[in-house]
Scaffold this motif. Structure first.
Motif, PDB file in Angstrom:
ATOM      1  N   PRO A  67      -9.147  20.026 -80.712  1.00 18.04           N
ATOM      2  CA  PRO A  67     -10.066  18.893 -80.568  1.00 18.04           C
ATOM      3  C   PRO A  67     -10.472  18.705 -79.100  1.00 18.04           C
ATOM      4  O   PRO A  67      -9.711  19.061 -78.192  1.00 18.04           O
ATOM      5  CB  PRO A  67      -9.239  17.688 -81.022  1.00 18.04           C
ATOM      6  CG  PRO A  67      -8.075  18.232 -81.748  1.00 18.04           C
ATOM      7  CD  PRO A  67      -7.840  19.620 -81.234  1.00 18.04           C
ATOM      8  N   ILE A  68     -11.658  18.142 -78.880  1.00 17.36           N
ATOM      9  CA  ILE A  68     -12.096  17.863 -77.505  1.00 17.36           C
ATOM     10  C   ILE A  68     -11.061  16.948 -76.837  1.00 17.36           C
ATOM     11  O   ILE A  68     -10.770  17.078 -75.655  1.00 17.36           O
ATOM     12  CB  ILE A  68     -13.500  17.214 -77.492  1.00 17.36           C
ATOM     13  CG1 ILE A  68     -14.519  18.121 -78.198  1.00 17.36           C
ATOM     14  CG2 ILE A  68     -13.955  16.939 -76.052  1.00 17.36           C
ATOM     15  CD1 ILE A  68     -15.916  17.523 -78.335  1.00 17.36           C
ATOM     16  N   LYS A  69     -10.489  16.058 -77.613  1.00 15.49           N
ATOM     17  CA  LYS A  69      -9.497  15.119 -77.056  1.00 15.49           C
ATOM     18  C   LYS A  69      -8.330  15.859 -76.403  1.00 15.49           C
ATOM     19  O   LYS A  69      -7.749  15.358 -75.435  1.00 15.49           O
ATOM     20  CB  LYS A  69      -8.985  14.192 -78.182  1.00 15.49           C
ATOM     21  CG  LYS A  69      -8.015  13.129 -77.711  1.00 15.49           C
ATOM     22  CD  LYS A  69      -8.709  12.026 -76.913  1.00 15.49           C
ATOM     23  CE  LYS A  69      -7.727  11.056 -76.313  1.00 15.49           C
ATOM     24  NZ  LYS A  69      -7.877  10.862 -74.874  1.00 15.49           N
ATOM     25  N   SER A  70      -7.996  17.045 -76.937  1.00 14.92           N
ATOM     26  CA  SER A  70      -6.855  17.767 -76.367  1.00 14.92           C
ATOM     27  C   SER A  70      -7.198  18.359 -74.984  1.00 14.92           C
ATOM     28  O   SER A  70      -6.313  18.837 -74.282  1.00 14.92           O
ATOM     29  CB  SER A  70      -6.388  18.869 -77.327  1.00 14.92           C
ATOM     30  OG  SER A  70      -7.359  19.892 -77.420  1.00 14.92           O
ATOM     31  N   LEU A  71      -8.480  18.334 -74.615  1.00 17.37           N
ATOM     32  CA  LEU A  71      -8.889  18.832 -73.279  1.00 17.37           C
ATOM     33  C   LEU A  71      -8.990  17.686 -72.278  1.00 17.37           C
ATOM     34  O   LEU A  71      -9.319  17.893 -71.115  1.00 17.37           O
ATOM     35  CB  LEU A  71     -10.281  19.483 -73.368  1.00 17.37           C
ATOM     36  CG  LEU A  71     -10.548  20.500 -74.476  1.00 17.37           C
ATOM     37  CD1 LEU A  71     -12.035  20.812 -74.565  1.00 17.37           C
ATOM     38  CD2 LEU A  71      -9.744  21.763 -74.206  1.00 17.37           C
ATOM     39  N   ASP A  72      -8.736  16.477 -72.758  1.00 18.34           N
ATOM     40  CA  ASP A  72      -9.156  15.277 -72.044  1.00 18.34           C
ATOM     41  C   ASP A  72      -8.190  14.865 -70.930  1.00 18.34           C
ATOM     42  O   ASP A  72      -7.304  14.040 -71.130  1.00 18.34           O
ATOM     43  CB  ASP A  72      -9.291  14.144 -73.077  1.00 18.34           C
ATOM     44  CG  ASP A  72      -9.917  12.894 -72.494  1.00 18.34           C
ATOM     45  OD1 ASP A  72     -10.522  12.991 -71.416  1.00 18.34           O
ATOM     46  OD2 ASP A  72      -9.794  11.827 -73.128  1.00 18.34           O
TER      47      ASP A  72
END
Ligand SMILES: Cc1ncc(COP(=O)(O)O)c(C=O)c1O
Length: 392
Positions: free
Chosen positions: A218-223
């Motif tokens: 998920p994009i969140k895991s790059l956040d």
């Protein structure tokens, strides 16, 4: 009484899809129009058993008011669940329990969008999100979809020139196209939004329903910067009636989201929260999800095979999960007339234009749902679509 409707609501129309679905009470109709989970997808026995046990063990706790953030043990169970494949919830994040993914969109809009502000959205995308954003006075700017997610060049242009308050996307098995954003694009979306200081609303109701290919982080895991508000819904893996989602976001914005929740429904129903936590911690939830994937893989393959065999002139996406196929008619076919003729023959699909920011764009596509019809209805329905196509 003639009510004086607020400016905010006066311009709002009921969801086109809900209206179409209302007309579909005819039991002989084959519906590819909805987006409901399959009838055999609910963990009914576990829900009934935990519900009865919890009410017997702790009736007052189950029936009393609770905290707006969500019952602490439930938040922990959801956090573990959301984090089990990728590191989604960082130290500086909160995991809040909310009443469905739709509520995350509502709270994000309420907290971040002023009347007249621009919000960038994938185009086409989930109509319910567009409507919620518009109800706060947002001016939507669509970013076109490519096969592997949004067009990054257009996204950058929009971020640079329009300073949107938010970018809304559905990276996994998008509604309505069934497309999945590639890892490279997720990195690109994150870097661009971080560069231009625009929060990302990552809506992920379908991520668990992968039927082929590999999971994409998920994009969140790059956040690293805390700019992503992530919504993981339990509607499609447990039950939409339970109205449950986990909202993961930086502690700063989470505090605001909690105030938005207090103004809305105070807290999510304790009953469904606690039943959900038991299902997550006391059953083999991954085995349940694997069973759902088997159901949806079978149905998706059935629909894709039927389309390829019976309607070779229709181009379609091949979703790696979720619930939808985006089917594009040959250029000489009048799409709204095709949809109307299918409905006369008792097959319902949704005209694709309703999922665009500008509904009047020329559109040759329709959205087809494979999760709710039975496999035999999938065969019958696609055969009828083929007849209609031939007749045109
Ligand atoms: C992309 C998307 N987001 C959010 C939702 C809302 O789901 P819920 O509020 O049931 O979690 C849906 C429902 O179908 C959806 O398709």
């Amino acid at each position: 009484m003639e009510f004086r409707i607020s400016d905010r609501m006066a311009a709002m129309k009921p969801s086109v899809i809900r209206e179409i679905l209302k007309q579909m009470s005819d039991p002989t109709l084959i519906s590819f129009a909805g987006g409901n989970p399959a009838a055999d997808s609910f963990p009914k026995e576990a829900i009934a058993r935990f519900s009865a046990e919890l009410l017997a063990e702790d009736p007052v706790g189950m029936l009393q008011y609770s905290v707006s953030e969500g019952v602490p043990a439930v938040r922990e169970a959801m956090k573990q669940f959301v984090n089990r494949r990728f590191h989604v919830v960082r130290e500086s994040d909160e995991a809040l329990v909310v009443s469905g993914g739709q509520q995350v969109i509502d709270f994000a809009a309420k907290c971040l969008v002023n009347e007249g502000d621009t919000v960038a959205v994938e185009d086409p995308a989930f109509l319910g999100a567009y409507n919620t954003l518009r109800s706060y006075g947002a001016k939507l700017v669509g970013v076109p979809m490519e096969d592997d997610g949004v067009d990054l060049t257009v996204l950058e242009h929009v971020l640079k020139t329009q300073a949107p308050r938010l970018f809304y996307c559905i990276p996994n098995f998008q509604n309505p196209t069934g497309k999945t954003m590639s890892y490279e694009k997720r990195v690109g979306v994150y870097e661009l939004c971080a560069k231009y200081n625009v929060p990302i609303l990552e809506d992920d109701p379908y991520g668990e329903l992968r039927i082929s290919g590999e999971d994409v982080p998920p994009i969140k895991s790059l956040d690293q910067k805390g700019i992503v508000i992530y919504a993981a819904s339990f509607s499609k893996i447990l039950s939409p009636a339970m109205r449950l989602a986990c909202c993961v976001c930086d502690k700063g914005i989470a505090q605001r989201m909690v105030v938005a929740k207090q103004c809305c429904d105070v807290h999510t129903t304790v009953w469904s929260q606690r039943v959900c936590a038991r299902v997550l911690t006391e059953t083999d939830i991954d085995a349940h999800i694997e069973a759902l994937r088997d159901i949806y893989r079978r149905k998706a393959n059935r629909m894709l095979n039927a389309l390829d065999t019976l309607c070779p002139a229709i181009e379609h996406t091949v979703p790696e999960g979720g619930m939808f196929v985006w089917a594009t008619l040959p250029v000489h076919i009048d799409m709204p007339a095709f949809v109307a003729k299918c409905l006369e023959q008792k097959v319902a699909v949704i005209p694709g234009n309703v999922f665009f920011v500008n509904e009047s764009v020329p559109c040759q596509s329709v959205r087809m749902n494979y999760s709710s019809p039975t496999v035999s209805d999938i065969d019958k329905g696609v055969a009828i679509m083929a007849d209609v196509l031939r007749s045109m």
